[in-house]
Write a protein that holds these residues in place. Structure first.
Motif, PDB file in Angstrom:
ATOM      1  N   ARG A 563      78.627  89.305  38.710  1.00 11.75           N
ATOM      2  CA  ARG A 563      78.948  88.723  37.423  1.00 11.75           C
ATOM      3  C   ARG A 563      78.007  87.621  37.034  1.00 11.75           C
ATOM      4  NH1 ARG A 563      82.025  91.048  33.846  1.00 11.75           N
ATOM      5  NH2 ARG A 563      83.283  92.391  35.054  1.00 11.75           N
ATOM      6  N   ARG A 565      78.318  85.930  33.564  1.00  7.99           N
ATOM      7  CA  ARG A 565      78.975  86.115  32.197  1.00  7.99           C
ATOM      8  C   ARG A 565      78.046  85.872  31.051  1.00  7.99           C
ATOM      9  NH1 ARG A 565      82.970  83.860  35.640  1.00  7.99           N
ATOM     10  NH2 ARG A 565      84.650  85.251  35.915  1.00  7.99           N
ATOM     11  N   VAL A 650      80.500  84.550  26.805  1.00  4.16           N
ATOM     12  CA  VAL A 650      81.174  84.161  27.990  1.00  4.16           C
ATOM     13  C   VAL A 650      82.653  84.374  27.763  1.00  4.16           C
ATOM     14  CG1 VAL A 650      81.546  82.183  29.232  1.00  4.16           C
ATOM     15  CG2 VAL A 650      79.314  82.807  29.001  1.00  4.16           C
ATOM     16  N   LYS A 651      83.074  83.864  26.625  1.00 10.90           N
ATOM     17  CA  LYS A 651      84.518  83.958  26.378  1.00 10.90           C
ATOM     18  C   LYS A 651      84.973  85.476  26.069  1.00 10.90           C
ATOM     19  CE  LYS A 651      84.322  79.967  23.061  1.00 10.90           C
ATOM     20  NZ  LYS A 651      84.277  79.370  21.693  1.00 10.90           N
ATOM     21  N   GLU A 653      83.728  87.920  28.024  1.00  9.50           N
ATOM     22  CA  GLU A 653      83.889  88.440  29.478  1.00  9.50           C
ATOM     23  C   GLU A 653      84.987  87.904  30.039  1.00  9.50           C
ATOM     24  OE1 GLU A 653      79.649  88.890  30.187  1.00  9.50           O
ATOM     25  OE2 GLU A 653      80.305  89.559  32.350  1.00  9.50           O
ATOM     26  N   GLU A 654      85.185  86.664  29.876  1.00  7.82           N
ATOM     27  CA  GLU A 654      86.424  86.028  30.623  1.00  7.82           C
ATOM     28  C   GLU A 654      87.630  86.508  30.225  1.00  7.82           C
ATOM     29  OE1 GLU A 654      85.546  81.874  29.717  1.00  7.82           O
ATOM     30  OE2 GLU A 654      84.537  81.532  31.576  1.00  7.82           O
ATOM     31  N   ARG A 655      87.860  86.946  28.849  1.00  2.80           N
ATOM     32  CA  ARG A 655      89.089  87.416  28.443  1.00  2.80           C
ATOM     33  C   ARG A 655      89.407  88.940  28.921  1.00  2.80           C
ATOM     34  NH1 ARG A 655      92.933  89.056  28.145  1.00  2.80           N
ATOM     35  NH2 ARG A 655      94.827  88.788  26.549  1.00  2.80           N
ATOM     36  N   GLU A 657      87.369  90.926  31.210  1.00  2.00           N
ATOM     37  CA  GLU A 657      86.831  91.604  32.458  1.00  2.00           C
ATOM     38  C   GLU A 657      87.991  92.152  33.385  1.00  2.00           C
ATOM     39  OE1 GLU A 657      86.466  86.977  34.551  1.00  2.00           O
ATOM     40  OE2 GLU A 657      84.501  87.913  33.990  1.00  2.00           O
TER      41      GLU A 657
END
Length: 808
Positions: A563, A565, A650-651, A653-655, A657
């Motif tokens: 990954r 992000r 990025v936000k 994806e982090e939330r 994934e």
């Protein structure tokens, strides 16, 4: 004791005849099929889709080995028949097997014609006829750059387009003045060439190949005019010749093909012939529909039914190349004594020409708009006059009856819906009513309609909807193990509080108590959504890619895609990737379409070691999950950017994934309306504008391109994330396993989806369910636990060549 029926030939014509015989009288014969290739029966028409990588080999297998077993058909494949003792009624195969028969069907098919010129036997010269030919072409496309296809007919053009889509520079060499000269007139052939040139193909028309150059492997071609061309691969696609060598040795009457009468009987008793090897009234057919029509006649003969004499076939042609819609049928060549209706719209490159004699259609050429092809074809087959029709209707004003002529509901029952397989409207309706068919896939399995070129599937769907209304299953995600569709299964999961696949299979009377590779992953997903706190994800029910946490490749090796992000990486990550690729001799390092760096061709046993040494998390590029967020550089670096696209990517994806979805879910964040990341073909597309973020949903790339629809404009990043999470959960709760968001939005209705997602209260309800599910499943990278679990590594990753089930 049953009579012994032997079929020489495991191709489409012979096996279809056997299917027809079994459907009429399954106990009548002890059946043996002898085949030359090492595969079970497959749809040769779909080889171009395999070459274009729209389908896999498994997907074109029409009769898997299980079918032979279930129907008590003995299959001898990869062992062709080499002799027939007509007096003793026995066949000898290449391996020396001797098979007795009472009745024999010759279905030996045809051979591709190879030009008898110097160099035709060199390495790198291939026909386009079999799975093995296709595999050789794909292998060459991975290693070489230039290809020449000799032959500008249907198969030649499909081969050329397939090779081009694999990255090769392709030139089509054709002897005639225009392409597909036996199916198209000059105008349509020129339009087709212009379209394919726009797509990047090259053409050398009116060129005769004289010699294939090179030492052991081909390096070029020399033409009769003395010119040459460099190439690494030559595909011969200049026609077929009936395979009649064995028939001649047997003493059958053979002209160009094996001569048969109107009931498919040859010149010798108890021997019949169907397919491309067969000649009826001086004609050998190379298209599928006539072969299937022959098979139906012969099945009636061999089962004692009243057989209608075969009177020859009216054929049609369509091209399976994206962006080049054409349709041709009937006589379009010998037309000197015919009238014609012709219409050409140069602005849209649409061309129609209908050939007429005594007021009846004799030939059809359509280019650019083929919607009326079936209507014209059925009129031609039935000998219907055009007395009650206006010739100007060849072109219609927008909205004034467009498509009316192709309304399958208005057709007579004897009119053909699936021309490839010769399936009529009446055949489809009868099977829907008698066998309870509820989906296009089920209709295809029973009748073969839609299983070849696929262009009749919308008409099959229309007939289903007309017959069944709301009971139509558009895409169940379930299989032959159950008659229940997705909604019925999910309803019962909630109503009966079923928390495992085993409970589902038992409680809902699954025909196969173990389920299969299609229904196990679907039911596992539905259980994950329904009971996130109670259902334990079942690894054995996952498809192979998800079980292995890596994408399996065609050679049994895997890809590793960490990954990154928002598509961002660091110098440290790049150095690790380089070190690992070098250490483990990874054959391909590539930037993926989702802005990640992938390592391809990794041995299974090396997967855990590579994951551990990379110390990066999985991009889950192998699963039906929230995949990736593709971003541009946004306002941080681009002078046109309006928003911080990388930060938002990025936000997101982090939330989200590691969240399972019915199918892969992709997001694109563009910093301005130039949309450099193609946000309009993403499941959830975001375009930065001065006052916020335009949100688009339901866009899908791939084989069927669907543009996303504008949902709303959000003012803040928080609102974007809020809507994305709500859509994810709504899709999870209502989507059919294996259904992309484009058909999901269409099925649910865009306005309905919009109402749900823009309602703050409903969004909150969806978020509550999503939080409950994600917290219960403990969203985490799947690679990490495996690198630390010695037993799991030993069990899953030390044995090469894993079982491949549904690995797409």
């Amino acid at each position: 004791m049953s009579e012994r029926l032997v079929v020489i030939g495991n191709g489409m014509a012979g096996v279809r005849t056997v299917e027809e015989i079994i459907s009429r009288d399954p106990e009548r014969y002890e059946i043996t099929i002898i085949g030359k290739e090492e595969y079970p029966n497959y749809n040769r028409i779909m080889l171009s889709n395999v070459l274009q990588k729209k389908m896999t080999v498994d997907e074109i297998i029409t009769n898997p080995y299980e079918w032979y077993e279930e129907n008590h058909v003995a299959l001898i494949n990869h062992d062709p028949a080499v002799g027939v003792d007509v007096a003793d009624k026995a066949i000898t195969t290449e391996s020396g097997m001797r098979i007795p028969y009472d009745k024999l069907i010759m279905a030996t098919g045809s051979h591709p014609f190879i030009l008898p010129i110097p160099g035709a036997d060199k390495e790198g010269v291939v026909a386009f006829r079999t799975i093995d030919d296709t595999a050789e072409m794909l292998a060459a496309s991975a290693q070489y750059k230039k290809a020449v296809v000799i032959g500008g007919g249907l198969l030649g053009l499909e081969a050329a387009k397939g090779l081009q889509e694999q990255g090769m520079e392709v030139t089509v060499v054709h002897l005639a003045k225009w392409l597909m000269e036996t199916q198209l007139d000059e105008k349509a052939g020129q339009l087709l060439q212009m379209e394919l040139e726009d797509q990047g193909l090259h053409f050398l028309m009116e060129h005769a190949t004289q010699e294939i150059l090179g030492d052991e492997r081909v390096t070029g071609l020399k033409f009769a005019d003395g010119t040459t061309i460099d190439t690494d691969l030559v595909v011969m696609s200049i026609g077929i010749r009936p395979a009649v060598e064995l028939a001649r040795e047997m003493g059958l009457t053979v002209n160009r093909g094996i001569v048969v009468d109107d009931f498919m009987e040859t010149s010798l008793p108890d021997i019949y012939s169907v397919g491309e090897c067969t000649e009826h009234n001086g004609v050998c057919y190379g298209l599928v529909a006539p072969l299937f029509e022959q098979g139906k006649v012969l099945a009636d003969v061999l089962t004692g039914k009243e057989a209608k004499a075969y009177q020859g076939s009216t054929t049609f042609t369509s091209l399976k190349v994206s962006g080049a819609d054409l349709y041709s049928a009937g006589n379009i060549l010998n037309t000197d004594d015919m009238d014609s209706i012709e219409a050409y719209d140069s602005s849209s490159k649409k061309y129609k020409k209908i050939f007429l004699k005594d007021g009846k259609i004799q030939g059809i050429v359509l280019y650019g708009d083929t919607e009326d092809g079936s209507r014209y074809y059925n009129m031609m087959k039935k000998g219907q006059t055009i007395d009650d029709l206006q010739s100007i209707a060849v072109l219609q004003a927008v909205g004034e009856g467009a498509g009316m002529g192709d309304d399958v509901l208005s057709w007579d029952d004897d009119e053909t819906v699936c021309g490839c397989n010769g399936v009529s409207k009446g055949d489809i309706l009868r099977n829907i009513r008698e066998k309870g068919l509820t989906s296009v896939a089920e209709v295809g399995k029973v009748t073969k309609a839609g299983t070849s070129c696929g262009k009749c599937k919308p008409q099959v769907q229309t007939l289903l909807e007309s017959e069944l209304g709301d009971a139509v299953t558009t895409a169940s995600g379930i299989c032959a193990c159950t008659d229940l569709n997705r909604d019925q299964v999910v309803t019962q999961i909630y109503a009966k509080h079923l928390t495992s696949t085993k409970e589902v299979f038992e409680a809902l009377d699954w025909k196969n108590p173990e389920g299969c590779s299609k229904c196990r992953p679907a039911v596992n997903f539905y259980l994950n959504v329904a009971w996130p706190l109670e259902h334990e994800d079942e690894r054995e029910s996952r498809v192979v890619n998800e079980r292995m946490h890596a994408n399996i490749q065609k050679d049994g090796k895997f890809s590793v895609i960490p990954r990154m992000r928002g598509g961002q990486t660091t110098p440290q990550q790049l150095m690790k990737l380089a070190q690992v690729a070098e250490k483990y001799q990874v054959p391909l390092v590539k930037v993926t379409g989702s802005q990640r760096i992938g390592l391809y061709g990794v041995k299974k046993s090396d997967l855990p070691k590579i994951w551990e040494e990379l110390d990066m998390v999985s991009a889950q590029a192998y699963g039906k999950v929230f995949r990736s967020v593709k971003t541009c550089v946004g306002k941080s670096f681009c002078r046109f950017g309006t928003q911080d696209t990388m930060g938002l990517g990025v936000k997101l994806e982090e939330r989200f994934e590691y969240i399972d979805t019915p199918h892969k879910f992709k997001v694109g964040v563009s910093g301005c309306p130039r949309s450099c990341v193609e946000s309009a073909v993403k499941d959830f597309g975001i375009i930065g504008v001065e006052n916020g973020f335009q949100i688009m949903i339901g866009g899908n790339g791939g084989t069927d391109l669907v543009e996303a629809q504008l949902l709303t404009t959000a003012e803040t990043e928080e609102e974007v994330i809020d809507i994305c999470g709500a859509m994810l959960q709504y899709y999870r709760e209502t989507g059919i396993y294996g259904e992309r968001t484009a058909p999901w939005v269409e099925r649910m209705g865009f306005e309905n989806v919009k109402t749900v997602l823009l309602d703050a209260e409903k969004r909150q309800e969806l978020w509550t369910a999503l939080d409950k599910a994600t917290e219960a499943k403990g969203r985490k990278d799947p690679w990490g636990p495996i690198t630390k679990d010695v037993d799991l590594r030993e069990k899953m990753y030390t044995i090469e060549n894993p079982e491949v089930v549904g690995g797409r």
